[in-house]
Design a protein around this motif. Sequence first.
Motif, PDB file in Angstrom:
ATOM      1  N   ALA A   1      52.531  47.734  39.131  1.00 46.04           N
ATOM      2  CA  ALA A   1      52.396  48.199  37.614  1.00 46.04           C
ATOM      3  C   ALA A   1      51.488  47.154  36.907  1.00 46.04           C
ATOM      4  N   ASP A   2      51.294  46.022  37.590  1.00 39.89           N
ATOM      5  CA  ASP A   2      50.108  45.105  37.130  1.00 39.89           C
ATOM      6  C   ASP A   2      48.805  45.323  38.109  1.00 39.89           C
ATOM      7  N   THR A   3      47.596  45.138  37.467  1.00 39.49           N
ATOM      8  CA  THR A   3      46.480  45.201  38.308  1.00 39.49           C
ATOM      9  C   THR A   3      46.182  43.641  38.877  1.00 39.49           C
ATOM     10  N   TYR A   4      45.470  43.686  39.867  1.00 44.01           N
ATOM     11  CA  TYR A   4      45.089  42.237  40.487  1.00 44.01           C
ATOM     12  C   TYR A   4      44.165  41.318  39.337  1.00 44.01           C
ATOM     13  N   VAL A   5      43.576  42.073  38.700  1.00 43.32           N
ATOM     14  CA  VAL A   5      42.743  41.323  37.699  1.00 43.32           C
ATOM     15  C   VAL A   5      43.561  40.832  36.435  1.00 43.32           C
ATOM     16  N   SER A   6      44.489  41.766  35.961  1.00 44.31           N
ATOM     17  CA  SER A   6      45.322  41.214  34.967  1.00 44.31           C
ATOM     18  C   SER A   6      46.183  39.870  35.433  1.00 44.31           C
ATOM     19  N   ALA A   7      46.545  40.097  36.743  1.00 46.56           N
ATOM     20  CA  ALA A   7      47.410  38.987  37.236  1.00 46.56           C
ATOM     21  C   ALA A   7      46.526  37.647  37.569  1.00 46.56           C
ATOM     22  N   LEU A   8      45.305  37.834  37.689  1.00 47.42           N
ATOM     23  CA  LEU A   8      44.388  36.558  37.740  1.00 47.42           C
ATOM     24  C   LEU A   8      44.165  35.915  36.345  1.00 47.42           C
ATOM     25  N   LEU A   9      44.102  36.892  35.343  1.00 51.17           N
ATOM     26  CA  LEU A   9      43.781  36.492  34.030  1.00 51.17           C
ATOM     27  C   LEU A   9      44.901  35.726  33.587  1.00 51.17           C
ATOM     28  N   MET A  10      46.101  36.023  33.792  1.00 58.05           N
ATOM     29  CA  MET A  10      47.229  35.441  33.232  1.00 58.05           C
ATOM     30  C   MET A  10      47.565  33.984  34.059  1.00 58.05           C
ATOM     31  N   GLU A  11      47.166  34.038  35.129  1.00 60.82           N
ATOM     32  CA  GLU A  11      47.022  32.857  35.981  1.00 60.82           C
ATOM     33  C   GLU A  11      45.979  31.849  35.617  1.00 60.82           C
ATOM     34  N   ASN A  12      45.100  32.099  34.875  1.00 62.29           N
ATOM     35  CA  ASN A  12      44.040  31.196  34.268  1.00 62.29           C
ATOM     36  C   ASN A  12      44.187  31.061  32.830  1.00 62.29           C
ATOM     37  N   LYS A  13      44.652  29.870  32.591  1.00 62.84           N
ATOM     38  CA  LYS A  13      44.985  29.656  31.143  1.00 62.84           C
ATOM     39  C   LYS A  13      43.879  29.603  30.335  1.00 62.84           C
ATOM     40  N   ALA A  14      42.661  29.117  30.673  1.00 64.47           N
ATOM     41  CA  ALA A  14      41.372  29.083  30.158  1.00 64.47           C
ATOM     42  C   ALA A  14      40.896  30.408  29.575  1.00 64.47           C
ATOM     43  N   VAL A  15      41.079  31.505  30.560  1.00 59.93           N
ATOM     44  CA  VAL A  15      40.555  32.725  30.208  1.00 59.93           C
ATOM     45  C   VAL A  15      41.539  33.497  29.361  1.00 59.93           C
ATOM     46  N   THR A  16      42.910  33.112  29.554  1.00 60.90           N
ATOM     47  CA  THR A  16      43.843  33.658  28.777  1.00 60.90           C
ATOM     48  C   THR A  16      43.631  33.391  27.375  1.00 60.90           C
ATOM     49  N   LYS A  17      43.414  32.373  27.063  1.00 66.82           N
ATOM     50  CA  LYS A  17      43.050  31.675  25.742  1.00 66.82           C
ATOM     51  C   LYS A  17      42.103  32.541  25.098  1.00 66.82           C
ATOM     52  N   HIS A  18      40.870  32.787  25.936  1.00 65.16           N
ATOM     53  CA  HIS A  18      39.625  33.371  25.371  1.00 65.16           C
ATOM     54  C   HIS A  18      40.018  34.738  25.102  1.00 65.16           C
ATOM     55  N   VAL A  19      40.683  35.425  25.816  1.00 66.02           N
ATOM     56  CA  VAL A  19      41.279  36.742  25.641  1.00 66.02           C
ATOM     57  C   VAL A  19      42.050  37.024  24.337  1.00 66.02           C
ATOM     58  N   LEU A  20      43.015  36.162  24.081  1.00 60.83           N
ATOM     59  CA  LEU A  20      43.886  36.115  22.966  1.00 60.83           C
ATOM     60  C   LEU A  20      43.085  35.732  21.764  1.00 60.83           C
ATOM     61  N   ALA A  21      42.174  34.841  21.948  1.00 55.08           N
ATOM     62  CA  ALA A  21      41.412  34.465  20.453  1.00 55.08           C
ATOM     63  C   ALA A  21      40.735  35.776  20.151  1.00 55.08           C
ATOM     64  N   ALA A  22      39.923  36.428  21.253  1.00 54.12           N
ATOM     65  CA  ALA A  22      39.276  37.649  20.843  1.00 54.12           C
ATOM     66  C   ALA A  22      39.912  38.653  20.328  1.00 54.12           C
ATOM     67  N   ALA A  23      41.152  38.642  20.423  1.00 57.00           N
ATOM     68  CA  ALA A  23      42.217  39.677  19.827  1.00 57.00           C
ATOM     69  C   ALA A  23      42.865  39.055  18.663  1.00 57.00           C
ATOM     70  N   GLY A  24      42.316  38.014  18.246  1.00 51.36           N
ATOM     71  CA  GLY A  24      42.813  37.544  16.906  1.00 51.36           C
ATOM     72  C   GLY A  24      44.210  36.834  16.840  1.00 51.36           C
ATOM     73  N   LEU A  25      44.396  36.250  18.406  1.00 52.27           N
ATOM     74  CA  LEU A  25      45.933  35.706  18.147  1.00 52.27           C
ATOM     75  C   LEU A  25      45.653  34.126  18.355  1.00 52.27           C
ATOM     76  N   ARG A  26      46.708  33.543  17.903  1.00 51.40           N
ATOM     77  CA  ARG A  26      46.701  31.927  17.733  1.00 51.40           C
ATOM     78  C   ARG A  26      46.905  31.268  19.073  1.00 51.40           C
ATOM     79  N   THR A  27      46.186  30.290  19.462  1.00 53.46           N
ATOM     80  CA  THR A  27      46.642  29.563  20.744  1.00 53.46           C
ATOM     81  C   THR A  27      46.303  28.099  20.199  1.00 53.46           C
ATOM     82  N   PRO A  28      46.755  27.199  20.906  1.00 56.23           N
ATOM     83  CA  PRO A  28      46.577  25.785  20.833  1.00 56.23           C
ATOM     84  C   PRO A  28      45.126  25.491  20.964  1.00 56.23           C
ATOM     85  N   GLY A  29      44.551  24.288  19.952  1.00 48.94           N
ATOM     86  CA  GLY A  29      43.131  23.992  20.167  1.00 48.94           C
ATOM     87  C   GLY A  29      43.216  22.858  21.129  1.00 48.94           C
TER      88      GLY A  29
END
Length: 335
Positions: free
Chosen positions: A53-81
């Motif tokens: 159900a999940d692609t390989y790249v989505s799994a990699l994205l979730m495992e990389n917290k720095a990339v996750t924060k970038h993606v969430l910020a781009a979507a207008g969602l709040r993450t810790p500074g």
Amino acid sequence: MDTSSLELSTQALIAEALRRGVEVEVLDATDNFVALRRDGRTEYVKQATRTSADTYVSALLMENKAVTKHVLAAAGLRTPGGARYDDEATAAGDFARHAGRRLVVKPNATNFGEGVALLGVDAGEVEYRAAVAAAFALDRTVLVEEFVEGREFRFLVIGGATRAVLHRVPANVTGDGMRDIAALVAEKNRDPKRGEGYRKPLEKIRLGEVETAFLAGQGLTSASVPAVGETVYLRRNSNISTGGDSIDFTDTMPAVYRRLAERATAAAGANICGLDMIIPDATDAREDAAYSILELNFNPALHIHDYPAIGENRRVERYVLDEIGFPERRPTKTH
């Protein structure tokens, strides 16, 4: 079929699959790897939620917290500074930048709270450097983030919808005025819900180096006797994997936070995700309510939602099977 050696999440998935008429073959019990078959289709599942159900790249994205924060910020969602560091010397030398604030120091790709340190406002440079070193021992990239005040909740999002919500409480004991902390831990660990290796709903509480150090920071030892009704925490982190308790909030969590979890999961292109969110006031149902998304987790545990310390069984394995193409069969009409 004897599934007692498997993780509890995999056991739950297998039981529901068999109930739905799905053939199950355990391919590797040690790795919790199974094959599911029905109507000529085969799906392979590892650890209950590692699926097609999940692609390989989505799994990699979730495992990389720095990339996750970038993606969430781009979507207008709040993450810790905070700041990202790719070498230990730079991170260790940046103490002055972070001093005087509550901090979280963690590896970029940590799981189960490993290598995560929470530092108070009075933490000195020696403690800060030790936390940085411990994080770099597990990863080549480390994050130093502001500590966000509030309670931490785990949202399980499957198929675009929030299926369960859990509040996780750090490992703790409650005093009776007579027994010491070591005895209270032993008593709590006798609960049949607690075990080791994720074969029980809750993990046993440990009294190791981390717990001993955290107690010392409170002026306590394992021989200290808490007062009647006094709660003593043994760790800062709230992971179930380190002995934390779980309280179900599925029915009471306001819709605004459920929607935020769904937006975040969609931004990552994930279909099965465990999202950790800090919420200062979980009764605040306003659209602009305060929150901060800590991370997205690939391969989230199911059993913590099925067997919370407090609350009902959400049977979340149902949604995994729906997502990978083994829905509940409708009764055949007879004429």
